[in-house]
Each structure stands twice: as C-alpha cells, then as structure tokens.
Scaffold this motif. Structure first.
Motif, PDB file in Angstrom:
ATOM      1  N   TYR A   1       0.835  -1.204   0.000  1.00 16.18           N
ATOM      2  CA  TYR A   1       0.000   0.000   0.000  1.00 16.18           C
ATOM      3  C   TYR A   1       0.876   1.262   0.000  1.00 16.18           C
ATOM      4  CZ  TYR A   1      -3.701  -3.286   1.289  1.00 16.18           C
ATOM      5  OH  TYR A   1      -4.578  -4.338   1.314  1.00 16.18           O
ATOM      6  N   LYS A   2       1.969   1.236   0.754  1.00 18.69           N
ATOM      7  CA  LYS A   2       2.893   2.375   0.781  1.00 18.69           C
ATOM      8  C   LYS A   2       3.512   2.602  -0.598  1.00 18.69           C
ATOM      9  CE  LYS A   2       7.195   3.811   2.951  1.00 18.69           C
ATOM     10  NZ  LYS A   2       8.268   3.411   3.852  1.00 18.69           N
ATOM     11  N   SER A   3       3.786   1.527  -1.339  1.00 10.25           N
ATOM     12  CA  SER A   3       4.370   1.678  -2.671  1.00 10.25           C
ATOM     13  C   SER A   3       3.400   2.354  -3.633  1.00 10.25           C
ATOM     14  CB  SER A   3       4.816   0.323  -3.229  1.00 10.25           C
ATOM     15  OG  SER A   3       3.712  -0.449  -3.688  1.00 10.25           O
ATOM     16  N   VAL A   4       2.107   2.224  -3.368  1.00  7.64           N
ATOM     17  CA  VAL A   4       1.097   2.846  -4.232  1.00  7.64           C
ATOM     18  C   VAL A   4       0.788   4.273  -3.768  1.00  7.64           C
ATOM     19  CG1 VAL A   4      -1.289   2.715  -5.058  1.00  7.64           C
ATOM     20  CG2 VAL A   4       0.064   0.625  -4.850  1.00  7.64           C
ATOM     21  N   PHE A   5       0.528   4.464  -2.468  1.00 11.03           N
ATOM     22  CA  PHE A   5       0.127   5.765  -1.948  1.00 11.03           C
ATOM     23  C   PHE A   5       1.308   6.683  -1.672  1.00 11.03           C
ATOM     24  CE2 PHE A   5      -3.637   3.278  -0.584  1.00 11.03           C
ATOM     25  CZ  PHE A   5      -4.620   4.059  -1.175  1.00 11.03           C
ATOM     26  N   GLY A   6       2.488   6.100  -1.395  1.00 11.35           N
ATOM     27  CA  GLY A   6       3.624   6.915  -0.982  1.00 11.35           C
ATOM     28  C   GLY A   6       3.540   7.216   0.503  1.00 11.35           C
TER      29      GLY A   6
ATOM     30  N   GLU B   1     -10.583 -14.322   4.804  1.00 11.86           N
ATOM     31  CA  GLU B   1     -10.151 -13.411   3.743  1.00 11.86           C
ATOM     32  C   GLU B   1     -11.085 -13.418   2.537  1.00 11.86           C
ATOM     33  OE1 GLU B   1      -6.075 -14.552   3.178  1.00 11.86           O
ATOM     34  OE2 GLU B   1      -5.439 -13.406   4.924  1.00 11.86           O
ATOM     35  N   ASN B   2     -12.039 -14.335   2.499  1.00 10.66           N
ATOM     36  CA  ASN B   2     -12.992 -14.363   1.390  1.00 10.66           C
ATOM     37  C   ASN B   2     -14.368 -13.851   1.795  1.00 10.66           C
ATOM     38  OD1 ASN B   2     -11.226 -15.453  -0.563  1.00 10.66           O
ATOM     39  ND2 ASN B   2     -11.384 -17.413   0.481  1.00 10.66           N
ATOM     40  N   GLU B   3     -14.478 -13.313   3.009  1.00 10.20           N
ATOM     41  CA  GLU B   3     -15.767 -12.795   3.438  1.00 10.20           C
ATOM     42  C   GLU B   3     -16.099 -11.523   2.675  1.00 10.20           C
ATOM     43  OE1 GLU B   3     -14.213 -10.137   7.211  1.00 10.20           O
ATOM     44  OE2 GLU B   3     -15.257 -11.990   7.586  1.00 10.20           O
TER      45      GLU B   3
ATOM     46  N   ALA C   1      -3.300  -4.357  -8.787  1.00 12.13           N
ATOM     47  CA  ALA C   1      -2.273  -5.263  -9.338  1.00 12.13           C
ATOM     48  C   ALA C   1      -2.240  -6.568  -8.546  1.00 12.13           C
ATOM     49  CB  ALA C   1      -0.906  -4.591  -9.314  1.00 12.13           C
ATOM     50  N   GLY C   2      -2.420  -7.678  -9.238  1.00  7.27           N
ATOM     51  CA  GLY C   2      -2.420  -8.983  -8.596  1.00  7.27           C
ATOM     52  C   GLY C   2      -3.740  -9.355  -7.958  1.00  7.27           C
ATOM     53  N   GLY C   3      -4.712  -8.477  -8.015  1.00  7.16           N
ATOM     54  CA  GLY C   3      -6.024  -8.737  -7.427  1.00  7.16           C
ATOM     55  C   GLY C   3      -7.040  -9.079  -8.492  1.00  7.16           C
ATOM     56  N   SER C   4      -8.315  -8.867  -8.168  1.00  5.71           N
ATOM     57  CA  SER C   4      -9.371  -9.147  -9.145  1.00  5.71           C
ATOM     58  C   SER C   4     -10.286  -7.928  -9.272  1.00  5.71           C
ATOM     59  CB  SER C   4     -10.184 -10.383  -8.744  1.00  5.71           C
ATOM     60  OG  SER C   4     -10.793 -10.192  -7.486  1.00  5.71           O
ATOM     61  N   VAL C   5     -10.433  -7.466 -10.500  1.00  2.71           N
ATOM     62  CA  VAL C   5     -11.253  -6.294 -10.790  1.00  2.71           C
ATOM     63  C   VAL C   5     -12.718  -6.721 -10.861  1.00  2.71           C
ATOM     64  CG1 VAL C   5     -11.761  -4.511 -12.500  1.00  2.71           C
ATOM     65  CG2 VAL C   5      -9.379  -5.098 -11.974  1.00  2.71           C
ATOM     66  N   GLU C   6     -13.560  -6.053 -10.089  1.00  5.00           N
ATOM     67  CA  GLU C   6     -15.002  -6.298 -10.115  1.00  5.00           C
ATOM     68  C   GLU C   6     -15.691  -5.371 -11.104  1.00  5.00           C
ATOM     69  OE1 GLU C   6     -16.463  -5.993  -6.088  1.00  5.00           O
ATOM     70  OE2 GLU C   6     -14.887  -7.301  -5.342  1.00  5.00           O
TER      71      GLU C   6
ATOM     72  N   ASP D   1      -8.091  -6.367  -3.801  1.00  5.98           N
ATOM     73  CA  ASP D   1      -6.646  -6.423  -4.006  1.00  5.98           C
ATOM     74  C   ASP D   1      -6.104  -7.823  -3.716  1.00  5.98           C
ATOM     75  OD1 ASP D   1      -6.055  -6.693  -1.234  1.00  5.98           O
ATOM     76  OD2 ASP D   1      -5.585  -4.572  -0.987  1.00  5.98           O
ATOM     77  N   LYS D   2      -4.813  -8.015  -3.933  1.00  2.00           N
ATOM     78  CA  LYS D   2      -4.223  -9.342  -3.793  1.00  2.00           C
ATOM     79  C   LYS D   2      -4.217  -9.836  -2.353  1.00  2.00           C
ATOM     80  CE  LYS D   2       0.536  -7.558  -3.840  1.00  2.00           C
ATOM     81  NZ  LYS D   2       1.774  -7.583  -4.636  1.00  2.00           N
ATOM     82  N   TYR D   3      -4.603  -8.986  -1.402  1.00  2.00           N
ATOM     83  CA  TYR D   3      -4.704  -9.394  -0.004  1.00  2.00           C
ATOM     84  C   TYR D   3      -6.160  -9.637   0.414  1.00  2.00           C
ATOM     85  CZ  TYR D   3       0.087  -7.939  -0.107  1.00  2.00           C
ATOM     86  OH  TYR D   3       1.416  -7.811  -0.455  1.00  2.00           O
ATOM     87  N   GLY D   4      -7.087  -9.535  -0.541  1.00  2.22           N
ATOM     88  CA  GLY D   4      -8.491  -9.788  -0.249  1.00  2.22           C
ATOM     89  C   GLY D   4      -9.274  -8.567   0.207  1.00  2.22           C
ATOM     90  N   ILE D   5      -8.639  -7.397   0.249  1.00  2.00           N
ATOM     91  CA  ILE D   5      -9.316  -6.180   0.684  1.00  2.00           C
ATOM     92  C   ILE D   5     -10.056  -5.574  -0.501  1.00  2.00           C
ATOM     93  CG2 ILE D   5      -9.018  -3.895   1.732  1.00  2.00           C
ATOM     94  CD1 ILE D   5      -8.267  -6.355   3.531  1.00  2.00           C
TER      95      ILE D   5
END
Length: 147
Positions: free
Chosen positions: A21-26, A80-82, A106-111, A128-132
């Motif tokens: 998240y830090k790599s995306v938001f800074g 994580e799938n809730e 990136a690495g997640g699934s677009v709805e 996202d790739k962490y399920g969030i």
C-alpha cells in the motif's frame, strides 16, 4: 467533522500488505508496533508471533490514515474471502484515480473496471491481492472531497 480511517485485520501478512500500500500511496509509516513490544508475564507472546504487527498506520493524503494489524492465531483466522466493507477512495483527478486503481488492483481481481459511470463519476471497484475490497472514484463536481 469526523474522519473515517479504515482498519484492516490480516492473518500474518499485514507488513507485506502495508509495504505494498505504501508503494502505491507513498508516504511513510506513522507507527509500527509489534506484538513483542508488549510482551510481558501478564501478556506472553508466542515466539512465532512476536514479529507480527499489533498496529501499523500509513497516513494517506492530508487527513486520512490506513491502519491494520495481524490477528494472533489464538484468536482465530480472519476470513479473507468474506464480504468485507469496501474502502472508498475519492481521487482529486482522473490521473490519480487511474494510478491508485491500477496500483492497488495489481495482482487482485477487478469487479468493475475503472471508467465513466452512469452517475457521472469516474469509478472502479476491485479486491486487491490481499483480499481487501476497494472503490476508487473521481467526481469532477467534488474533486477529492467527501461526497
């Protein structure tokens, strides 16, 4: 006015997720607290959990903070799938919306791919790739302000 700062539970990969998240938001982490920092005879921490995160905070923008932690194994696993509540981001421009959407998804699934929406904003939704789950929105009428 009150602020809403999301807090996310993880199953041992909070540090990895927040580094992403830090790599995306800074920005820089405001706080990182590990379970071992609070270990005591009254609150013993298992060796395999001592480096897990009790709390992490990443300021985003001028007044928001994304927070999270690892859930200790003795408390059970986070599902994580809730169907979690989504984190909504109001971007200040289309370019910022694209950057955040593309980076976080990136690495997640677009709805819902990011695009002009029927209600007049530029909107996308993904897990996202962490399920969030996240929603990214840019509405030129509000320009990043709370809608």
């Amino acid at each position: 006015m009150a602020l809403i700062n999301p807090h996310i539970n993880f199953n041992g990969n909070a540090e990895e997720a927040f580094t992403f998240y830090k790599s995306v938001f800074g920005g820089e982490f405001k706080q990182i607290v590990r379970f071992k920092d609070f270990s005591s005879p009254e609150f013993p921490i298992a060796k395999e959990e001592e480096n897990k995160l009790m709390h992490i905070a990443l300021p985003i923008g001028k007044s928001n903070v994304l927070m999270g932690n690892d859930v200790p194994e003795i408390m059970g696993k986070v599902n994580e799938n809730e169907n979690r509540s989504k984190i909504s981001i109001s971007a200040e421009s289309k370019d910022e919306a694209d950057k955040l959407f593309n980076g976080l998804s990136a690495g997640g699934s677009v709805e819902v791919p990011i695009a002009d929406s029927p209600w007049g904003s530029y909107f996308g939704m993904f897990r996202d790739k962490y399920g969030i789950e996240w929603m990214v929105d840019y509405d030129p009428k509000y320009k990043g302000q709370v809608q």
